[in-house]
Design an enzyme around this catalytic site. Structure first.
Site, short mmCIF file in Angstrom:
data_model
loop_
_atom_site.label_atom_id
_atom_site.label_comp_id
_atom_site.label_asym_id
_atom_site.label_seq_id
_atom_site.Cartn_x
_atom_site.Cartn_y
_atom_site.Cartn_z
N HIS A 193 58.42 26.50 -4.52
CA HIS A 193 57.12 26.00 -4.06
C HIS A 193 57.22 25.69 -2.58
O HIS A 193 57.46 24.55 -2.18
CB HIS A 193 56.71 24.75 -4.84
CG HIS A 193 56.49 24.99 -6.29
ND1 HIS A 193 55.36 25.60 -6.77
CD2 HIS A 193 57.27 24.73 -7.37
CE1 HIS A 193 55.44 25.70 -8.09
NE2 HIS A 193 56.58 25.18 -8.47
N LYS A 210 44.32 29.39 -15.93
CA LYS A 210 43.21 29.77 -15.06
C LYS A 210 42.29 30.77 -15.75
O LYS A 210 41.08 30.80 -15.52
CB LYS A 210 43.76 30.40 -13.77
CG LYS A 210 44.63 29.47 -12.94
CD LYS A 210 45.28 30.23 -11.79
CE LYS A 210 46.28 29.36 -11.05
NZ LYS A 210 47.01 30.12 -10.00
#
Length: 712
Positions: A197, A665
């Site tokens: 990340h 999502k």
């Protein structure tokens, strides 16, 4: 990973936990925070922040009228005042988080003294009911325990709920068969994975200041809970806290430059430096000690039952900055860190092991080793033989230290892509060579009646972290492989039409046919586009990594957005070209992991894996080669020429990753988790049908026949 702000050596005292304590500590921090703002921004800013804070309820919610009032206050600020206000609240919340984490940690310590065992009983029942065999005997029967022993077990107070010390007595109390406990312990395999990340990088400087605040708060707790202390000591700690927070306020939160991938690597390794490198050996010791207290006849797990993986520096899906060169440097960087820790530990052992031959025996194998070291490291002998003439352990460790330093220097040259020096016996080629010398010293100490905890701890660290620290997982998006093959095949004019225009059945037919041959497909010189060359070079650097660092450095290749069987076979074609897979004997040194991400892909995962398991070549690859399936007809040793042994790969193990992020999502949280649940069940049935051990990684916890694999 917020709890990693705390040092591994926590204070042993368990302070009284109450809401009053928490409120008191919050009040102290708020007063310090306001004092800093008053000095840095003036009373007007403090009053403004108090107003904004008072507009919210204690639960942090604001009514419509309150929210409107807060907006009006904020709109009156100029840009500099708004920045200062936002920054002040950010500092406030970070300080509050530190207090709450400390409070929760102490609450957890308090709960250890609770005699309720609901969680342990639940876990014990799972262990007891899993894979029971007819030959399993209840523990009390196996021991022939008398009534007194059983009574002691039943009346034992489990005072450390949630720990190994609580679990094993409970398993004993529940008569869990010892054979089953041993079987599970022997199979214990935990792998914690750091995912990549790059947007979450925090400056080392800020983390250090957070850690300093934590240490000062713990010091304040000790002083306030100690009888007979001096009031000025607590006041001094508060003053130091004020200074630290004020320095924090004047420090930039973010770097003034764009962080690189190697900056992210450094960020991830911070946790090894500060916590994990010392903490994981302690975890093993606690498990071993707790097991011995209740089941002294059972064998503890291997020291590396808990290991680590990382995507940092190797996950190239959507990140063009992760190049083959960056992955190579990442592996070297990890080895540099772990070697420096070993060097530091060996220096400490040299100071510690001052045993003299005047007062202690020395076994012949150590003396023979010293003679051999003298011939290969004569400069060390010339410099230290007189000083350590009667101290064999110090002399031996001096040789060990020099080899480690030479290994570190060679690694630095590899990092810089220079020609390494010291390519001889004056360095270690692997962690196993280093470990062998440490065990030689340990064996000599033991047989002469001595022990050394620092040496035992170092041995444990080497067994867990080796010279690689973590295993790197490669990840790439499926279309990158198909596009690369499309360009390669168009250049070679192999197919009558572009590869990307073939149907799935046509792709599978061509790929399986090509995988039957050892014929090279990709030329040594790469006349392709930058993207295609990057894909090819990734596989080549993977082979170079395995040759230099061993197979354990990088075995897992994850295919994101995997939708079809061809997505997996394309990776095997590219691996074959890099000599990571030999199709003639179906032996490979990488493990291909399909990642099914969308809801549609999750629903199709069962069919894709079923088709793969039906392919003889793929089944042979999972099994460890054709010879492993049929040794009589194969007559070949499952070994890739000029490659490290592939025996380290678990036989018949298929890893599958299920993506909760993209499916979430795609269809929402509830639907996503339901589809993952169904996919897990169907994949397990398919794996059982074909006799394959399945390991499923869904981005939070990875569970399978060989253990749990969480993603951090």
């Amino acid at each position: 990973m917020g709890s990693l702000l705390y040092s591994s050596s926590q204070t042993a005292n368990v302070y009284p936990m109450s809401e009053l304590f928490l409120r008191h500590r919050l009040q102290v921090v708020e007063e310090l925070w306001e004092s800093v703002l008053r000095q840095e921004c003036g009373q007007k800013m403090v009053d403004l922040l108090r107003q904004l804070r008072d507009l919210c309820s204690p639960e942090g919610q604001a009514t419509h009228d309150q929210a409107s009032s807060a907006v009006e206050l904020i709109e009156q600020l100029n840009i500099n005042e708004a920045i200062r206000a936002a920054r002040a609240f950010a500092l406030y919340f970070q300080l509050i988080n530190i207090i709450e984490q400390e409070y929760e940690q102490k609450q957890q310590l308090t709960r250890y003294s609770d005699t309720e065992t609901t969680d342990q009983e639940y876990l014990a029942n799972i262990i007891y009911s899993t894979n029971q065999r007819e030959d399993d005997l209840p523990v009390t029967k196996a021991l022939g325990a008398d009534a007194g022993t059983q009574s002691w077990i039943e009346n034992t107070q489990i005072n450390q709920k949630g720990t190994f010390s609580a679990l094993f007595p409970l398993l004993f109390k529940l008569n869990v068969p010892p054979q089953q406990i041993q079987r599970l312990i022997s199979q214990l395999d935990i792998r914690l994975v750091f995912t990549a990340h790059p947007t979450e990088i925090v400056r080392h400087t800020i983390r250090d200041k957070q850690k300093q605040v934590v240490d000062l708060l713990q010091k304040l707790d000790e002083l306030e809970n100690r009888t007979g202390g001096y009031p000025w000591e607590a006041a001094e700690v508060k003053e130091r806290l004020l200074e630290e927070i004020r320095l924090w306020w004047r420090t930039d939160e973010l770097h003034q430059f764009k962080p690189t991938v190697l900056d992210e690597v450094d960020y991830a390794l911070h946790y090894f430096q500060e916590v994990l490198f010392d903490g994981i050996p302690q975890l093993y010791k606690r498990l071993k000690y707790s097991l011995e207290q209740t089941f002294p006849w059972l064998e503890p797990p291997s020291k590396n039952f808990c290991s680590f993986g990382s995507w940092v520096g190797s996950d190239r899906d959507g990140n063009p900055s992760v190049t083959p060169e960056v992955t190579w440097k990442t592996a070297c960087y990890q080895r540099k860190m772990v070697l420096e820790r070993y060097i530091k530990s060996v220096k400490q052992l040299i100071e510690l092991l001052s045993v003299s031959m005047h007062w202690s025996d020395v076994l012949p194998d150590l003396l023979e080793s010293l003679e051999l070291d003298q011939s290969t490291l004569s400069d060390v002998y010339d410099a230290l033989a007189l000083r350590y003439r009667q101290e064999p352990y110090r002399l031996k460790l001096a040789y060990v230290l020099r080899r480690l330093e030479n290994t570190r220097d060679r690694n630095l040259a590899l990092y810089n892509r220079e020609v390494p020096q010291n390519e001889n016996s004056s360095m270690y080629r692997s962690g196993s060579e280093f470990l062998e010398e440490l065990r030689l010293i340990q064996r000599n100490l033991t047989e002469t009646g001595l022990g050394c905890r620092e040496l035992e701890n170092l041995i444990c660290q080497v067994e867990i972290f080796d010279f690689n620290l973590t295993q790197l997982d490669i990840r790439q998006e499926s279309s990158r492989h198909s596009d690369a093959l499309n360009e390669i095949l168009e250049y070679l004019q192999v197919l009558p039409q572009p590869y990307n225009e073939l149907s799935e059945s046509q792709r599978v037919a061509w790929l399986t046919g090509e995988l039957q041959t050892r014929r090279p497909l990709i030329p040594s010189e790469l006349p392709f586009s930058e993207k295609t060359n990057d894909v090819i070079e990734t596989f080549r650097i993977l082979r170079s990594l395995q040759q230099e660092f061993g197979i354990s450095i990088c075995q897992t290749y994850i295919i994101s957005m995997c939708r079809e069987v061809s997505d997996v076979l394309e990776v095997l074609i590219l691996a074959k070209e890099a000599r990571l897979f030999d199709p003639a004997i179906a032996v490979g040194s990488i493990r291909v992991v399909p990642l099914f991400e969308t809801v549609e892909d999750l629903q199709r995962s069962n069919s894709v894996m079923s088709q793969l398991f039906q392919l003889p070549l793929y089944r042979a690859l999972l099994a460890g080669g054709y010879e492993a399936i049929n040794p009589e007809t194969a007559g070949l040793t499952p070994q890739i020429p000029n490659s490290p042994s592939s025996s380290i790969l678990n036989p018949n193990l298929q890893e599958v990753m299920l993506g909760y992020s993209d499916s979430n999502k795609d269809s929402g949280f509830l639907s996503s988790n339901w589809e993952i649940h169904k996919a897990q069940k169907s994949l397990q049935k398919i794996a059982e049908k074909y006799g394959v051990n399945l390991r499923i990684f869904h981005g939070r916890w990875w569970f399978g026949g060989t253990g749990w694999r969480p993603c951090l």
